[in-house]
Write a protein that holds these residues in place. Structure first.
Motif, mmCIF file in Angstrom:
data_model
loop_
_atom_site.group_PDB
_atom_site.id
_atom_site.type_symbol
_atom_site.label_atom_id
_atom_site.label_comp_id
_atom_site.label_asym_id
_atom_site.label_seq_id
_atom_site.Cartn_x
_atom_site.Cartn_y
_atom_site.Cartn_z
ATOM 1 N N VAL A 3 1.011 7.875 7.379
ATOM 2 C CA VAL A 3 -0.449 7.911 7.185
ATOM 3 C C VAL A 3 -0.726 7.392 5.775
ATOM 4 C CG1 VAL A 3 -0.869 9.836 8.753
ATOM 5 C CG2 VAL A 3 -0.423 10.317 6.334
ATOM 6 N N GLY A 4 -1.978 7.006 5.526
ATOM 7 C CA GLY A 4 -2.358 6.510 4.202
ATOM 8 C C GLY A 4 -2.180 7.589 3.142
ATOM 9 N N HIS A 5 -1.951 7.151 1.890
ATOM 10 C CA HIS A 5 -1.626 8.157 0.866
ATOM 11 C C HIS A 5 -2.800 9.062 0.533
ATOM 12 C CE1 HIS A 5 -3.588 5.375 -1.867
ATOM 13 N NE2 HIS A 5 -3.459 6.228 -2.843
ATOM 14 N N LEU A 6 -4.039 8.627 0.844
ATOM 15 C CA LEU A 6 -5.184 9.500 0.571
ATOM 16 C C LEU A 6 -5.530 10.387 1.771
ATOM 17 C CD1 LEU A 6 -7.517 7.039 -1.373
ATOM 18 C CD2 LEU A 6 -6.037 8.836 -2.291
ATOM 19 N N PRO A 12 9.418 17.910 4.536
ATOM 20 C CA PRO A 12 8.438 17.416 3.556
ATOM 21 C C PRO A 12 8.270 15.905 3.663
ATOM 22 C CG PRO A 12 10.128 18.776 2.506
ATOM 23 C CD PRO A 12 10.587 18.536 3.905
ATOM 24 N N PRO A 13 7.056 15.412 3.479
ATOM 25 C CA PRO A 13 6.825 13.964 3.563
ATOM 26 C C PRO A 13 7.299 13.247 2.295
ATOM 27 C CG PRO A 13 4.799 15.097 3.047
ATOM 28 C CD PRO A 13 5.834 16.159 3.206
ATOM 29 N N THR A 14 7.440 11.933 2.409
ATOM 30 C CA THR A 14 7.870 11.120 1.268
ATOM 31 C C THR A 14 6.814 10.053 1.010
ATOM 32 O OG1 THR A 14 10.097 11.355 2.186
ATOM 33 C CG2 THR A 14 9.825 9.762 0.403
ATOM 34 N N LEU A 15 6.454 9.875 -0.250
ATOM 35 C CA LEU A 15 5.492 8.826 -0.601
ATOM 36 C C LEU A 15 6.258 7.516 -0.775
ATOM 37 C CD1 LEU A 15 2.467 8.422 -1.151
ATOM 38 C CD2 LEU A 15 2.932 8.836 -3.561
ATOM 39 N N ILE A 16 5.843 6.500 -0.043
ATOM 40 C CA ILE A 16 6.547 5.209 -0.099
ATOM 41 C C ILE A 16 5.532 4.092 -0.346
ATOM 42 C CG2 ILE A 16 8.459 5.945 1.399
ATOM 43 C CD1 ILE A 16 7.053 4.455 3.709
ATOM 44 N N ALA A 41 0.851 -1.194 0.000
ATOM 45 C CA ALA A 41 0.000 0.000 0.000
ATOM 46 C C ALA A 41 0.881 1.237 0.000
ATOM 47 C CB ALA A 41 -0.899 -0.005 1.233
ATOM 48 N N ALA A 42 0.353 2.301 -0.600
ATOM 49 C CA ALA A 42 1.098 3.564 -0.610
ATOM 50 C C ALA A 42 0.854 4.309 0.695
ATOM 51 C CB ALA A 42 0.663 4.408 -1.792
ATOM 52 N N ALA A 43 1.885 4.931 1.209
ATOM 53 C CA ALA A 43 1.760 5.690 2.464
ATOM 54 C C ALA A 43 2.684 6.902 2.412
ATOM 55 C CB ALA A 43 2.140 4.795 3.649
ATOM 56 N N TRP A 44 2.324 7.898 3.192
ATOM 57 C CA TRP A 44 3.208 9.058 3.361
ATOM 58 C C TRP A 44 4.047 8.852 4.612
ATOM 59 C CZ3 TRP A 44 3.946 12.563 -0.283
ATOM 60 C CH2 TRP A 44 2.949 12.807 -1.222
ATOM 61 N N LEU A 45 5.361 8.956 4.412
ATOM 62 C CA LEU A 45 6.291 8.872 5.541
ATOM 63 C C LEU A 45 6.508 10.295 6.053
ATOM 64 C CD1 LEU A 45 8.263 6.996 7.129
ATOM 65 C CD2 LEU A 45 9.986 7.565 5.397
ATOM 66 N N LEU A 46 6.184 10.507 7.325
ATOM 67 C CA LEU A 46 6.216 11.859 7.900
ATOM 68 C C LEU A 46 7.359 11.997 8.897
ATOM 69 C CD1 LEU A 46 2.406 12.102 8.822
ATOM 70 C CD2 LEU A 46 3.481 12.703 6.635
ATOM 71 N N ASP A 47 8.160 13.044 8.741
ATOM 72 C CA ASP A 47 9.170 13.372 9.762
ATOM 73 C C ASP A 47 8.509 14.284 10.779
ATOM 74 O OD1 ASP A 47 11.424 11.997 8.865
ATOM 75 O OD2 ASP A 47 11.840 13.541 7.366
#
Lengths: 150, 145
Positions: free
Chosen positions: A18-21, A96-100, A3-9
């Protein structure tokens, strides 16, 4: 499965996902308004598309510290509430977050410390040798964090 | 035009707070206040009544002293138990230009004095009332509201 997720610092020490949506918008140096009597990790609110959004600093809560009332960067996030309505809030970020892309086999145990993770995380995965909790935004913005420290 | 068509915007150390206009019964200059620095008491003498006056900080917590920059004192509360708050500024705001929204759960502290929030001129302003503010004040034991 993946699943796609945002990696947050969240800050120098903590990452979360968090989930990509769930991530809608990034705001640099947003105009924040102090709200008297609010919890110290969520002491300000901002205006976004004519809506008042509480600004949560999860790292501050995990550290048991008050938030900086003038955050540099926040992410506007959306989540489903218990009654299935879509609500929004803002989360303080350190960068900035990273999409993983996260695979099921990366699942791991929550970090033992700080213990506050168990109150806000729904799962956890291993990413580049770090355990990254996936946070439940509905829980974070429900006011549950105001009832105690991490 | 009716008094209830307005809200009062009170400013304390740059923090704005809206109250129903009908709850502001009188506005005085701080020059008319009396004080006893030794006991840390400030009061207003009005129609034979000794009315306690407090100064609140940006978090709406009582301060021990009257800060500089406060120019007015607003008389609030019911007739039986009035109290004063010192202010840096005061203005009337038409209710028609305000949208009162509930306080989001994440912003609710344990003893939040707020009724809700208002969007006004692209700002977010907190809204309270005299009863909620009175509960945060260090009343003498015999006068607790």
């Amino acid at each position: 499965m993946s699943a796609a997720a945002w990696l947050l610092d969240l800050d120098a020490g903590f990452q979360a996902a968090v989930g990509h949506l769930e991530l809608l918008h990034l705001l640099e140096y947003p105009d924040c308004y102090p709200i008297p009597g609010s919890p110290s990790h969520c002491a300000v609110a901002l205006l976004w598309e004519d809506e008042i959004l509480p600004v949560v600093d999860l790292a501050a809560w995990l550290h048991g510290q008050p938030m900086d009332p003038l955050p540099r960067l926040v992410a506007v996030v959306q989540y489903s509430s218990a009654d299935t309505t879509i609500d929004r809030g803002a989360l303080v970020l350190a960068g900035p977050p990273t999409l993983i892309q996260v695979d099921d086999e990366l699942a791991c145990e929550l970090p033992e410390a700080p213990t506050g993770w168990s109150r806000v995380a729904i799962s956890c995965f291993d990413w580049q040798a770090r355990a990254v909790p996936v946070v439940d935004l509905a829980r974070m913005f429900s006011g549950l964090l105001a009832t105690g420290t991490a | 035009m009716n008094e209830s068509d307005y809200l009062a915007e009170l400013t304390m150390d740059g923090q704005a707070l809206l109250l129903p206009q009908t709850e502001v019964r009188l506005l005085e200059s701080v020059l008319d206040l009396h004080s006893d620095p030794a006991r840390g008491e400030v009061w207003l003498q009005s129609e034979g009544q000794h009315i306690p006056v407090w100064s609140l900080d940006r978090e709406l917590r009582p301060l021990p002293n009257l800060p500089t920059g406060r120019r007015f004192c607003a008389l609030l509360g019911p007739e039986q138990q009035p109290f004063g708050l010192t202010l840096g500024g005061f203005r009337l705001v038409a209710r028609s230009g305000c949208r009162l929204l509930p306080l989001p759960p994440a912003l609710r502290g344990a003893d939040s004095p707020l009724l809700g929030l208002v969007i006004l001129d692209d700002r977010i302003l907190p809204v309270s009332d005299a009863a909620r503010l009175a509960r945060r004040l260090p009343w003498p034991a015999e006068a607790t509201p």
